[in-house]
Design an enzyme around this catalytic site. Structure first.
Site, PDB file in Angstrom:
ATOM      1  N   GLU A 137       0.844  -1.202   0.000  1.00 29.94           N
ATOM      2  CA  GLU A 137       0.000   0.000   0.000  1.00 29.94           C
ATOM      3  C   GLU A 137       0.873   1.242   0.000  1.00 29.94           C
ATOM      4  OE1 GLU A 137      -2.474  -0.337   3.472  1.00 29.94           O
ATOM      5  OE2 GLU A 137      -0.789  -0.339   4.841  1.00 29.94           O
ATOM      6  N   LYS A 139       2.943   4.493   0.986  1.00 23.96           N
ATOM      7  CA  LYS A 139       3.534   5.033   2.205  1.00 23.96           C
ATOM      8  C   LYS A 139       3.079   6.482   2.291  1.00 23.96           C
ATOM      9  CE  LYS A 139       7.845   5.310   4.818  1.00 23.96           C
ATOM     10  NZ  LYS A 139       7.465   6.506   5.527  1.00 23.96           N
ATOM     11  N   ASP A 141       2.519  10.204   3.367  1.00 28.68           N
ATOM     12  CA  ASP A 141       3.458  11.187   3.892  1.00 28.68           C
ATOM     13  C   ASP A 141       2.713  12.194   4.759  1.00 28.68           C
ATOM     14  OD1 ASP A 141       5.771  12.475   4.352  1.00 28.68           O
ATOM     15  OD2 ASP A 141       5.949  13.376   2.364  1.00 28.68           O
ATOM     16  N   ARG A 160       3.111   9.832  17.578  1.00 24.74           N
ATOM     17  CA  ARG A 160       4.135   8.806  17.677  1.00 24.74           C
ATOM     18  C   ARG A 160       5.187   9.178  18.726  1.00 24.74           C
ATOM     19  NH1 ARG A 160       9.015   7.500  15.483  1.00 24.74           N
ATOM     20  NH2 ARG A 160       9.318   5.297  15.028  1.00 24.74           N
ATOM     21  N   TYR A 249      -3.549   1.828   9.074  1.00 23.95           N
ATOM     22  CA  TYR A 249      -2.783   0.787   8.384  1.00 23.95           C
ATOM     23  C   TYR A 249      -2.097  -0.191   9.324  1.00 23.95           C
ATOM     24  CZ  TYR A 249       0.646   4.474   9.267  1.00 23.95           C
ATOM     25  OH  TYR A 249       1.399   5.448   9.861  1.00 23.95           O
ATOM     26  N   LYS A 337      11.012   3.306  -0.914  1.00 30.10           N
ATOM     27  CA  LYS A 337      10.852   4.747  -1.160  1.00 30.10           C
ATOM     28  C   LYS A 337      10.985   5.067  -2.652  1.00 30.10           C
ATOM     29  CE  LYS A 337      11.783   7.408   2.130  1.00 30.10           C
ATOM     30  NZ  LYS A 337      11.469   8.039   3.367  1.00 30.10           N
ATOM     31  N   CYS A 431      10.507  47.443   8.243  1.00 35.47           N
ATOM     32  CA  CYS A 431       9.780  47.118   7.011  1.00 35.47           C
ATOM     33  C   CYS A 431      10.619  47.537   5.798  1.00 35.47           C
ATOM     34  CB  CYS A 431       8.435  47.840   7.007  1.00 35.47           C
ATOM     35  SG  CYS A 431       7.625  47.759   5.409  1.00 35.47           S
ATOM     36  N   CYS A 434       8.613  50.675   3.931  1.00 35.77           N
ATOM     37  CA  CYS A 434       8.416  52.022   4.479  1.00 35.77           C
ATOM     38  C   CYS A 434       9.375  52.343   5.623  1.00 35.77           C
ATOM     39  CB  CYS A 434       6.979  52.195   4.953  1.00 35.77           C
ATOM     40  SG  CYS A 434       6.599  51.187   6.386  1.00 35.77           S
ATOM     41  N   CYS A 449       4.489  44.752   9.475  1.00 37.31           N
ATOM     42  CA  CYS A 449       4.616  46.195   9.381  1.00 37.31           C
ATOM     43  C   CYS A 449       3.251  46.746   9.771  1.00 37.31           C
ATOM     44  CB  CYS A 449       4.968  46.602   7.950  1.00 37.31           C
ATOM     45  SG  CYS A 449       4.733  48.368   7.689  1.00 37.31           S
ATOM     46  N   CYS A 454       1.964  52.242   4.650  1.00 35.80           N
ATOM     47  CA  CYS A 454       3.114  51.582   4.013  1.00 35.80           C
ATOM     48  C   CYS A 454       2.802  51.319   2.535  1.00 35.80           C
ATOM     49  CB  CYS A 454       3.393  50.264   4.735  1.00 35.80           C
ATOM     50  SG  CYS A 454       4.549  49.222   3.846  1.00 35.80           S
TER      51      CYS A 454
HETATM   52  S1  IVH Z   1       3.004   0.323   8.621  1.00 32.97           S
HETATM   53  C1  IVH Z   1       6.051  -1.030  12.121  1.00 32.97           C
HETATM   54  N1  IVH Z   1       1.908   1.435   6.592  1.00 32.97           N
HETATM   55  O1  IVH Z   1       5.877   5.224   7.844  1.00 32.97           O
HETATM   56  C2  IVH Z   1       5.590   0.172  11.452  1.00 32.97           C
HETATM   57  N2  IVH Z   1       3.394   2.740   7.906  1.00 32.97           N
HETATM   58  O2  IVH Z   1       8.723   4.748   8.350  1.00 32.97           O
HETATM   59  C3  IVH Z   1       4.420  -0.205  10.629  1.00 32.97           C
HETATM   60  N3  IVH Z   1       3.622   5.066   7.134  1.00 32.97           N
HETATM   61  O3  IVH Z   1       5.822   5.572  11.315  1.00 32.97           O
HETATM   62  C4  IVH Z   1       3.973   0.930   9.864  1.00 32.97           C
HETATM   63  N4  IVH Z   1       2.246   4.881   5.449  1.00 32.97           N
HETATM   64  O4  IVH Z   1       4.039   6.788   9.998  1.00 32.97           O
HETATM   65  C5  IVH Z   1       2.738   1.607   7.617  1.00 32.97           C
HETATM   66  N5  IVH Z   1       0.815   2.306   4.769  1.00 32.97           N
HETATM   67  C6  IVH Z   1       1.644   2.470   5.784  1.00 32.97           C
HETATM   68  C7  IVH Z   1       2.285   3.694   6.056  1.00 32.97           C
HETATM   69  C8  IVH Z   1       3.172   3.796   7.127  1.00 32.97           C
HETATM   70  C9  IVH Z   1       3.040   5.694   6.118  1.00 32.97           C
HETATM   71  C10 IVH Z   1       4.589   5.701   8.031  1.00 32.97           C
HETATM   72  C11 IVH Z   1       4.290   5.512   9.493  1.00 32.97           C
HETATM   73  C12 IVH Z   1       5.550   4.957  10.101  1.00 32.97           C
HETATM   74  C13 IVH Z   1       6.551   5.306   9.065  1.00 32.97           C
HETATM   75  C14 IVH Z   1       7.672   4.322   9.127  1.00 32.97           C
END
Ligand code: IVH
Length: 692
Positions: A137, A139, A141, A160, A249, A337, A431, A434, A449, A454
């Protein structure tokens, strides 16, 4: 506050006459009214520093709600009376996670993913030809969060933190609209510690930054910062106003429900009514994982939110258990990544710009460089805190990217390349326009300012006044405004309508034809509306939407200029802060005079009702989402057309959307509309709708 006193009386009556004949339904009705009012009292108290009632009255009122809860303890469960008092404190409570929140090991390409797979198979002694089964799935951000449900009720949310201890942000997380506070199930698990990510969608981020700019507040560098900043607000009312999203997740401790696989877990969450990302997929082996990784990397820009890779997890939970964790990350998962779409360039200098509200914003002027096909030369550094955090200096080599796929952002400095004699950058306290002394008003992060005369503020105010969604003087661009102010031909809004042919001859490089065009466009812009004028004035916290609400409420210019505080507060969506800002303006005789002058000079202010009449009501009750490029029509124009004909425009597709108006190269909205079976129409079909 009449409602407050009436409700108090009703509560007294119910509590005093409580006996065997008392009805739970009546208690519940009163409790609901009272807790709703309590929440709004809290909001005005905490967000605006402007309590609507005295502290004693508030305390007595809460005691009555608590009394009602003593009589019927079932009411107490989700009650605001149970809110930790941290809400208004200066920091969040620290709370230990029952099970630590781990992080993930990273891989950066297909080869490293294959290595990860080999390590997993080896550890498990897995036969080469047997399918292992991965769940993959995006990741996400955003900001990692833990949300705890006990007996089906949301009881706590923690950031966290360092993985062991997080901050209690329950009240803020509870304001996320897509997050239910109660699970949809009859078989309630005793304990669910869920992990997920809080996000701001790209479009909402751009919108929020626009709004921040309009309000004269600091903008955010990227959606992740905006999401994190929103959750770490001490005032939940501010968090509530941000359109945050959440996706789950993972899990910590769980009691009272079982799953065999990660997929089963995510499906269970969906059945509870909890949001789970819809891009998750099962892959039978690592080759399929690599395909998914490449596919998602190529379509990352089509998604509504930022992702920085994919997460690969062993699907079978018993195998996950066997694999266990190593150091601070699980052996059963890895992040893969994406290559960041970034570029390196040099900050030639840092300018300080003065905004309409006087905010001083540092802006990095960079050697032009292409990122994702677009040439970038400027990036805002937002405020001094941000400059300090990244330690950006003039002459630095920097890595840049486009936040939310649009806004140029300095990600980091390449410190190895820094010149020896470089000095930290400090926004001057003077500023730059002015030269008056700039100040940080109490409780604000931004240096301003404060000089009303101005020239930079005047120029920015005028640019906003004539802009397309305000008075719409088409031919009057930024450059011309600057020249007109520098030549002292224009100073206040009304001066624009006093410009003569002779005045415009003084402008450099303006021929007869362009002078006439300019005069024509000023004339044309006079056919305007009250809502446009209110928006054009640039009152702090009054964006386009609020201006429309005000115009609808007060109908005429004088109605608006003479509005009382009470009447303003009665307007939908106008809170104390906005009302205060409006009152400050409309009480100023010079402001009143100026707006009357504008009307005297021939500006016609249609009321909202007249505005509506021009269009049909053909789209009344229908909701639209617009995506892609429409030929000959900007998105804003399409939006106006829809509203003109009585329809409403939403920013994202949901089940409730009636139509997706779709142009060339649409994004993920089209996929979503198709998945939700929302009707998709093109511009031609749309025009047919509104034709007579
Ligand atoms: S699973 C044991 N699933 O990535 C950790 N993490 O680098 C299991 N994150 O702190 C995490 N999308 O904040 C998981 N689909 C996803 C995620 C995800 C983003 C983040 C999460 C975690 C960080 C780890």
């Amino acid at each position: 506050m009449k409602a407050f006193y009436k409700l108090n009386q009703e509560l007294d009556k119910f509590i005093l006459s409580f006996g065997p004949k008392a009805k739970f339904s009546k208690a519940k009705e009163l409790w609901e009214k009272a807790t709703e009012l309590m929440s709004s009292l809290d909001m005005s108290y905490y967000s605006d520093d402007a309590p609507l009632i005295s502290d004693t009255d508030y305390d007595l009122f809460v005691k009555k709600i608590e009394k009602l809860e003593d009589l019927y303890p079932d009411l107490r469960r989700d009650s605001p009376t149970q809110r930790v008092s941290g809400t208004a404190s200066s920091s969040f409570n620290k709370v230990a996670h029952k099970t630590p929140m781990l992080s993930l090991a990273n891989t950066y390409n297909a080869e490293e993913l294959l290595d990860f797979n080999l390590r997993v198979l080896k550890f498990l002694d897995w036969p080469k030809d047997k399918e292992i089964g991965y769940l993959v799935e995006p990741k996400l951000d955003g900001l990692a969060i833990e949300v705890i449900f006990e007996d089906g009720h949301l009881v706590r949310a923690l950031t966290r933190g360092d993985g062991t201890t997080g901050e209690d942000v329950t009240e803020n997380v509870k304001t996320i609209k897509t997050l239910p506070h109660k699970l949809k199930t009859l078989k309630t698990p005793k304990l669910l510690e869920l992990r997920g990510e809080i996000l701001l969608f790209k479009e909402d981020f751009l919108e929020l930054n626009k709004q921040q700019e309009e309000d004269g507040e600091a903008t955010f560098a990227n959606p992740r910062n905006a999401a994190a900043g929103s959750i770490r607000q001490l005032d939940p009312a501010i968090t509530a106003a941000r359109p945050l999203k959440i996706f789950f997740y993972g899990f910590g401790e769980i009691d009272g429900v079982n799953f065999k696989t990660h997929q089963e877990f995510e499906e269970k969450l969906l059945s509870y009514g909890l949001p789970v990302n819809n891009q998750a997929q099962i892959c039978k082996n690592i080759d399929d994982v690599v395909k998914y990784y490449k596919k998602l990397e190529s379509k990352r820009h089509e998604l509504d939110y930022d992702i920085d890779g994919v997460v690969v997890k062993i699907n079978d939970l018993s195998l996950q258990k066997t694999l266990g964790t190593i150091a601070k990350s699980p052996r059963w998962a890895t992040a893969a990544k994406f290559k960041p779409e970034q570029a390196q360039t040099v900050v030639e200098k840092i300018d300080v710009q003065v905004g309409r509200t006087g905010a001083l914003t540092p802006v990095a002027i960079m050697k032009p460089v292409k990122v994702g096909g677009v040439t970038i030369t400027h990036a805002t550094l937002h405020n001094q805190d941000e400059v300090d955090r990244k330690d950006v200096r003039q002459g630095d080599h920097v890595i840049i990217q486009r936040a939310g796929d649009v806004i140029p952002e300095i990600v980091s400095v390449v410190f190895e390349k820094r010149a020896k004699n470089s000095k930290p950058f400090k926004i001057p306290l003077i500023c730059p326009s002015c030269q008056s002394v700039a100040k940080k008003p109490a409780g604000e992060a931004v240096l301003r300012c404060l000089n009303p005369l101005c020239p930079a503020k005047i120029k920015e105010g005028l640019k906003h006044f004539v802009s397309r969604r305000a008075m719409n003087v088409e031919k009057l661009g930024d450059k011309l405004i600057e020249q007109l102010v520098d030549l002292k031909l224009v100073f206040k809004f009304s001066d624009i309508y006093r410009l003569s042919h002779k005045d415009l001859e003084k402008l450099p490089r303006q021929g007869e034809k362009s002078i006439q065009n300019l005069l024509d466009s000023i004339e044309k812009s006079k056919n305007s509306s009250l809502s446009r004028l209110i928006y054009a004035c640039g009152i702090r916290f009054v964006g386009e939407q609020t201006a429309k609400i005000l115009a609808r409420q007060f109908e005429t210019l004088d109605g608006f200029l003479n509005a009382s505080e009470e009447a303003l507060l009665n307007a939908h969506e106008v809170g104390e802060k906005v009302a205060k800002s409006i009152l400050e303006q409309i009480k100023n005789p010079l402001f009143k005079k100026e707006l009357h002058e504008i009307v005297r000079l021939g500006v016609i202010l249609k009321t909202e009702a007249q505005n509506k009449k021009q269009g049909s009501q053909k789209l009344s009750g229908l909701s639209f989402v617009v995506t892609g490029t429409l030929e000959g029509l900007s998105r804003d124009e399409a939006k106006d057309l829809i509203e003109l004909h009585g329809g409403t425009v939403q920013s994202s597709v949901s089940k409730k959307t009636n139509y997706l108006l779709c142009g060339e190269s649409p994004g993920s909205k089209l996929d979503k509309a198709q998945a939700l079976e929302v009707k998709v129409i093109d511009l031609k079909e749309f025009m047919e709708f509104i034709k007579n």
